[in-house]
Design a protein around this motif. Structure first.
Motif, PDB file in Angstrom:
ATOM      1  N   GLN A 105      -0.619  -6.811   4.247  1.00 13.63           N
ATOM      2  CA  GLN A 105       0.659  -6.134   4.054  1.00 13.63           C
ATOM      3  C   GLN A 105       1.821  -6.987   4.532  1.00 13.63           C
ATOM      4  OE1 GLN A 105       0.877  -3.068   2.630  1.00 13.63           O
ATOM      5  NE2 GLN A 105       3.083  -2.875   2.826  1.00 13.63           N
ATOM      6  N   GLY A 106       2.830  -7.135   3.658  1.00 13.02           N
ATOM      7  CA  GLY A 106       4.061  -7.782   4.072  1.00 13.02           C
ATOM      8  C   GLY A 106       4.755  -6.957   5.136  1.00 13.02           C
ATOM      9  N   THR A 107       5.131  -7.597   6.230  1.00 14.32           N
ATOM     10  CA  THR A 107       5.744  -6.845   7.331  1.00 14.32           C
ATOM     11  C   THR A 107       7.161  -6.393   7.007  1.00 14.32           C
ATOM     12  OG1 THR A 107       6.489  -8.927   8.335  1.00 14.32           O
ATOM     13  CG2 THR A 107       4.364  -8.041   9.064  1.00 14.32           C
ATOM     14  N   GLN A 159       0.818  -1.212   0.000  1.00 11.63           N
ATOM     15  CA  GLN A 159       0.000   0.000   0.000  1.00 11.63           C
ATOM     16  C   GLN A 159       0.855   1.266   0.000  1.00 11.63           C
ATOM     17  OE1 GLN A 159      -3.584   0.362   0.020  1.00 11.63           O
ATOM     18  NE2 GLN A 159      -2.922   2.465  -0.413  1.00 11.63           N
ATOM     19  N   VAL A 160       0.659   2.073  -1.029  1.00 13.00           N
ATOM     20  CA  VAL A 160       1.270   3.403  -1.076  1.00 13.00           C
ATOM     21  C   VAL A 160       0.417   4.336  -0.223  1.00 13.00           C
ATOM     22  CG1 VAL A 160       1.894   5.359  -2.544  1.00 13.00           C
ATOM     23  CG2 VAL A 160       2.206   3.019  -3.387  1.00 13.00           C
ATOM     24  N   LEU A 195       3.901   2.732   7.684  1.00 14.46           N
ATOM     25  CA  LEU A 195       3.189   3.882   7.132  1.00 14.46           C
ATOM     26  C   LEU A 195       1.767   3.504   6.734  1.00 14.46           C
ATOM     27  CD1 LEU A 195       3.530   6.857   6.446  1.00 14.46           C
ATOM     28  CD2 LEU A 195       4.398   6.192   4.196  1.00 14.46           C
ATOM     29  N   SER A 196       1.601   2.327   6.128  1.00 13.24           N
ATOM     30  CA  SER A 196       0.256   1.908   5.722  1.00 13.24           C
ATOM     31  C   SER A 196      -0.613   1.597   6.938  1.00 13.24           C
ATOM     32  CB  SER A 196       0.319   0.712   4.774  1.00 13.24           C
ATOM     33  OG  SER A 196       0.981  -0.378   5.353  1.00 13.24           O
ATOM     34  N   ARG A 197      -0.016   1.032   7.984  1.00 10.56           N
ATOM     35  CA  ARG A 197      -0.787   0.745   9.197  1.00 10.56           C
ATOM     36  C   ARG A 197      -1.263   2.051   9.843  1.00 10.56           C
ATOM     37  NH1 ARG A 197      -0.992  -3.445  13.234  1.00 10.56           N
ATOM     38  NH2 ARG A 197       0.749  -4.600  12.296  1.00 10.56           N
ATOM     39  N   ALA A 198      -0.392   3.043   9.910  1.00 17.59           N
ATOM     40  CA  ALA A 198      -0.775   4.331  10.495  1.00 17.59           C
ATOM     41  C   ALA A 198      -1.899   4.984   9.690  1.00 17.59           C
ATOM     42  CB  ALA A 198       0.436   5.249  10.574  1.00 17.59           C
ATOM     43  N   GLU A 227       6.790  10.087  -1.122  1.00 20.84           N
ATOM     44  CA  GLU A 227       7.900  10.876  -0.574  1.00 20.84           C
ATOM     45  C   GLU A 227       8.279  10.407   0.824  1.00 20.84           C
ATOM     46  OE1 GLU A 227       9.067  15.586   0.261  1.00 20.84           O
ATOM     47  OE2 GLU A 227       7.028  15.042  -0.315  1.00 20.84           O
ATOM     48  N   GLU A 228       7.291  10.248   1.694  1.00 22.68           N
ATOM     49  CA  GLU A 228       7.576   9.809   3.058  1.00 22.68           C
ATOM     50  C   GLU A 228       7.991   8.347   3.099  1.00 22.68           C
ATOM     51  OE1 GLU A 228       5.279   9.648   7.386  1.00 22.68           O
ATOM     52  OE2 GLU A 228       4.534  10.959   5.776  1.00 22.68           O
ATOM     53  N   GLY A 229       7.328   7.526   2.300  1.00 18.40           N
ATOM     54  CA  GLY A 229       7.630   6.106   2.293  1.00 18.40           C
ATOM     55  C   GLY A 229       9.040   5.792   1.843  1.00 18.40           C
ATOM     56  N   GLU A 230       9.539   6.551   0.864  1.00 14.20           N
ATOM     57  CA  GLU A 230      10.894   6.289   0.371  1.00 14.20           C
ATOM     58  C   GLU A 230      11.940   6.519   1.456  1.00 14.20           C
ATOM     59  OE1 GLU A 230      11.743   4.825  -2.301  1.00 14.20           O
ATOM     60  OE2 GLU A 230       9.750   4.813  -3.191  1.00 14.20           O
ATOM     61  N   GLY A 231      11.715   7.510   2.299  1.00 13.69           N
ATOM     62  CA  GLY A 231      12.665   7.765   3.383  1.00 13.69           C
ATOM     63  C   GLY A 231      12.721   6.614   4.367  1.00 13.69           C
ATOM     64  N   ILE A 232      11.549   6.086   4.734  1.00 17.25           N
ATOM     65  CA  ILE A 232      11.486   4.942   5.655  1.00 17.25           C
ATOM     66  C   ILE A 232      12.097   3.705   5.005  1.00 17.25           C
ATOM     67  CG2 ILE A 232       9.943   3.419   6.935  1.00 17.25           C
ATOM     68  CD1 ILE A 232       7.944   5.781   7.019  1.00 17.25           C
TER      69      ILE A 232
END
Length: 364
Positions: free
Chosen positions: A301-303, A178-179, A312-315, A183-188
């Motif tokens: 979602q794969g952990t 899940q996107v 990020l997707s869980r939040a 931008e934020e996801g790439e940093g994590i």
């Protein structure tokens, strides 16, 4: 000169034998796979056709052992990365669901039919409209009031927008890979992969990752390096071996399909991500759509997903208000959970999604 020509002729013969042997092996693999793909049930369906969506012919396949089963519209990732060649992986699903695959504009056989070009005016919004039109067509074609929408990676961007705009068409929205915000996801994701490299004392990976540094990236080359190591730590192989090779040997897949998989992914990536990482996909933040959803939302979602991080997707899911919502972790799986952990993924669909498509959701 005769020696040169003789050498060249020998080289051509050797290459022909190698290529011929490779094509023969591919043909054998495809023949074996075709038996797996056979729909034997009298109430089954195995259709493949172009459907006009948004005035453009778009390639759609529909497969299942029982037309009475719930329908899943599977939205592939990329952008531009059609997955019709992964159909054998979904054969077990076809006992419980009718599976619909759609080669989106800029992908697969839709891309080929358009002259292997991406329309300059193609937008996320226009693709969402095409997806909604397809959902409406499927309801009539398959005699369903509602269908299940399953987005993977890039497909989750389309899927969430479709579900938000027309919840009346869908029994549930399901996301994997899940996107939320690229931008934020790439940093994590970068930090997670670098941490894995350091934990393994993987000097090659550390050197590659430290050379590009954390995002924002300057271009597609940098993100491809992060994806290289993310895939290796998830699957133990390259992205090409994990994603392309299975499609190369899949039944009903032409060599032209593999060519289009590569060229469409590049063309659509340039269009939506941008060579300078400033395209419309990089600007997406699904939180801007608001927290209210009028249908069930389920994330499988794969952990260990280091493309689209689970945290990020869980939040994001926690922030939503929906008739029903659930986060289902696929332990030790990554971005390719729906194929690499296919049995667990299917069990999750049976347990958490199928009931939503066969009875009204409970209000929570």
């Amino acid at each position: 000169m005769n020696r040169v020509w003789k050498g060249l002729l020998t080289l051509v013969v050797v290459l022909a034998l190698v290529v011929g042997g490779g094509l023969g092996y591919r043909a054998w693999r495809q023949h074996e796979g075709e038996a797996l793909m056979r729909i034997a049930s009298p109430n089954g369906i195995d259709d493949a056709l172009f459907v006009e969506l948004g005035g453009v012919p778009q390639w759609v396949t529909i497969r299942g052992q029982d037309r009475n089963n719930p329908v899943i519209l599977l939205l592939h990732g990329g952008p531009g990365s059609a997955i019709a060649g992964l159909a054998p992986a979904f054969v077990p699903w076809e006992r419980d669901f009718t599976i619909v695959q759609w080669d989106q504009p800029g992908a697969g056989r839709t891309f080929r039919a358009a002259g292997r070009t991406v329309a300059p005016d193609l937008t996320i919004e226009s693709m969402v409209a095409d997806g909604i039109e397809l959902a409406r067509w499927l309801r009539g074609r398959l005699g369903k009031d509602k269908i299940v929408l399953l987005g993977w990676s890039w497909g989750t961007i389309l899927g969430v927008n479709m579900a938000k705009e027309r919840p009346d068409l869908f029994a549930a929205y399901v996301g994997t890979g899940q996107v939320v915000s690229m931008e934020e996801g790439e940093g994590i994701a970068y930090a997670n992969v670098l941490a894995k490299a350091r934990a393994r004392a993987d000097a090659d990976a550390i050197a590659d990752l430290e050379a590009i540094g954390p995002p924002p990236y300057a271009g597609l080359e940098e993100i491809s390096i992060q994806r290289k190591w993310a895939t290796f730590y998830e699957a133990g192989m390259s992205l090409e071996d994990a994603f392309v090779r299975p499609q190369l040997f899949a039944p009903r897949t032409q060599l032209a399909d593999i060519y289009d998989l590569a060229t469409a992914t590049v063309a659509s990536g340039n269009h939506f991500v941008g060579a300078d990482m400033n395209g419309p996909m990089t600007q997406v933040d699904l939180r801007r759509l608001g927290p209210d959803f009028a249908l069930p939302v389920v994330l499988l979602q794969g952990t260990a997903d280091d493309f689209t991080p689970a945290e990020l997707s869980r939040a994001w899911l926690d922030s939503l208000s929906a008739p029903q919502k659930e986060f289902v972790p696929i332990e030790n799986a990554g971005h390719f959970a729906l194929t690499s952990h296919g049995e667990e993924f299917l069990q999750a669909l049976r347990q958490h999604v199928r009931p939503l498509a066969t009875s009204p959701p409970a209000i929570k």
